[in-house]
Scaffold this active site. Structure first.
Site, short mmCIF file in Angstrom:
data_model
loop_
_atom_site.label_atom_id
_atom_site.label_comp_id
_atom_site.label_asym_id
_atom_site.label_seq_id
_atom_site.Cartn_x
_atom_site.Cartn_y
_atom_site.Cartn_z
N LYS A 221 60.60 -1.03 45.66
CA LYS A 221 61.52 -2.01 45.05
C LYS A 221 61.78 -3.20 45.95
O LYS A 221 61.58 -3.15 47.16
CB LYS A 221 62.81 -1.30 44.61
CG LYS A 221 62.55 -0.47 43.35
CD LYS A 221 63.78 -0.01 42.63
CE LYS A 221 63.33 0.66 41.31
NZ LYS A 221 64.41 1.37 40.64
N ARG A 255 61.63 9.46 42.19
CA ARG A 255 60.67 8.76 41.33
C ARG A 255 59.84 7.80 42.18
O ARG A 255 60.41 6.87 42.76
CB ARG A 255 61.44 8.01 40.23
CG ARG A 255 60.58 7.28 39.24
CD ARG A 255 61.46 6.57 38.21
NE ARG A 255 60.68 5.81 37.25
CZ ARG A 255 60.21 4.59 37.48
NH1 ARG A 255 60.45 3.99 38.62
NH2 ARG A 255 59.50 3.97 36.56
C1 7PJ Z 1 63.77 3.35 37.56
C2 7PJ Z 1 63.42 3.90 36.33
C3 7PJ Z 1 64.75 4.01 38.37
C4 7PJ Z 1 64.88 5.66 36.62
C5 7PJ Z 1 62.31 2.06 36.64
C6 7PJ Z 1 60.63 0.09 38.96
C7 7PJ Z 1 61.36 -0.33 37.76
N1 7PJ Z 1 63.96 5.05 35.86
N2 7PJ Z 1 62.51 3.07 35.76
N3 7PJ Z 1 65.27 5.16 37.84
N4 7PJ Z 1 63.04 2.21 37.74
N5 7PJ Z 1 65.43 6.79 36.19
O1 7PJ Z 1 60.07 1.20 39.06
O2 7PJ Z 1 60.58 -0.76 39.89
O3 7PJ Z 1 65.14 3.59 39.46
S1 7PJ Z 1 61.22 0.75 36.32
#
Ligand code: 7PJ
Length: 276
Positions: A221, A255
Site C-alpha cells: 500500500k 491479505r
Molecule cells: C483491502 C481489501 C483491505 C480488505 C483491498 C489494495 C486495495 N479488503 N481490498 N482489506 N484492500 N478486507 O489491495 O491495495 O485492506 S483493495
C-alpha cells in the site's frame, strides 16, 4: 477461533494467508478473456503452492480514484475464475465485492467468504450475506474510493473505527448474520492519512476487544511509498514488516500479494510463539 462454511473449517489459532487475485483489466497485460483466465489460474495455482489459505478475488478496483464498474462487467470478470478454481481445488475462495448480486452469484458457484470494503452498506448486501450464510469481512472506510484520500479526518481514529464497527455489527445482527460469520478489518489506506495508517498499525490490537477475528491488508500500500519512496513492486520489505506487526497484535488473516514470503514469515513467528 475459527471460521467455517458448511463442513469446511479454517482454523485461526495461527494467522492465515489470504492471497490477492485482481481480475481488473489493468491487472493483466494480455488482452482477451481466455488469456486472462489462463494467467489468473496460473497465479492461483502458484499462490496455493506458496501457502495461501484463502484466495481473494476482486473484479472492482477500489484504489483511490478508481472508476466504478457495472454489475455485468464485474460478474464476467469474477465468476469464470471462481468456477475454474472450484473445479481444481477446495481452497477457501473469498469474493472481494460490495454488490449483493455478485456476492450471491459468487457463493452460488463456490465462494466461501464475502470480503466487502463497504461493510455490507450497499443495497441488499446485508440480506444476501445473511442468506448466503458464509463468513463476511466488514472493512472500515471513510468516504468512497473516488474521494477517500482527499481529506481524511478523525478526532480519535481507533474510537471512531470501533464505533463504525459497533453500528455495522448491529445492522448485521438485525439482518440475521450470525456472530460466528463476522470478521473485521480496520481498512489500511481507505480514507486514512499516512499518520492514521501508522497509528492503526501501532494500535491494531485494540480491535481485538471487539471479539471477532481480525483481518489486516497492508500489502504494497501507498503508506509505504509515502514513508520510503518505493514503487508498488518494491514494497515487499515494508509489507512483511506491517504483516508481522499485525500478526503479533492478533491478526487472524493477512491479505497479501506476496504469499510465499508472508507464509515463510508467519512460519518463523509461529515457531517463536511456540518456543519455550
Ligand atoms: C483491502 C481489501 C483491505 C480488505 C483491498 C489494495 C486495495 N479488503 N481490498 N482489506 N484492500 N478486507 O489491495 O491495495 O485492506 S483493495
Amino acid at each position: 477461533m475459527n471460521i467455517s462454511h458448511g463442513s469446511k473449517i479454517l482454523d485461526l489459532s495461527t494467522p492465515k494467508v489470504m492471497g490477492i487475485l485482481n481480475v481488473t483489466p489493468d491487472s493483466f497485460s494480455d488482452g482477451g478473456r481466455f488469456n486472462q483466465l489462463e494467467s489468473a489460474m496460473k497465479q492461483v495455482q502458484k499462490m496455493i503452492v506458496d501457502g495461501a489459505d484463502i484466495i481473494d478475488i476482486g473484479g472492482e478496483s477500489t484504489r483511490p480514484g478508481a472508476a466504478l464498474v457495472t454489475e455485468d462487467e464485474e460478474l464476467s470478470r469474477v465468476i469464470p475464475i471462481i468456477e475454474a478454481i472450484r473445479r481444481e481445488s477446495d481452497v477457501w475462495i473469498s469474493i472481494d465485492t460490495s454488490k449483493a448480486k455478485i456476492m450471491q452469484e459468487a457463493v452460488n458457484v463456490g465462494a466461501d467468504l464475502i470480503n466487502d470494503v463497504r461493510a455490507l452498506s450497499q443495497d441488499n448486501a446485508l440480506a444476501v450475506a445473511a442468506k448466503c450464510d458464509v463468513p463476511v469481512c466488514l472493512m472500515h472506510m471513510q468516504g468512497q474510493p473516488k474521494n477517500m484520500q482527499q481529506s481524511p479526518s478523525y478526532q480519535n481514529l481507533v474510537t471512531e473505527i470501533k464505533a463504525f464497527f459497533d453500528e455495522r455489527l448491529i445492522a448485521c445482527r438485525n439482518a440475521g448474520i450470525k456472530e460466528k460469520n463476522i470478521i473485521v478489518d480496520p481498512g489500511f489506506g481507505f480514507g486514512k492519512t499516512m499518520d492514521n495508517n501508522f497509528s492503526l498499525l501501532k494500535h491494531f490490537n485494540d480491535f481485538s476487544t471487539l471479539g471477532y477475528p481480525l483481518l489486516a491488508g497492508l500489502s504494497r500500500k501507498s503508506m509505504f511509498d509515502h514513508l520510503l519512496g518505493l514503487k508498488v513492486n518494491d514494497r515487499l520489505a515494508p509489507s512483511l514488516t506491517g504483516a508481522l506487526l499485525c500478526a503479533q497484535q492478533g491478526a487472524s488473516i493477512i491479505r497479501v500479494h506476496d504469499v510465499k514470503e508472508t507464509a515463510d514469515m508467519l512460519k518463523i513467528l509461529n515457531t517463536v510463539t511456540q518456543a519455550h
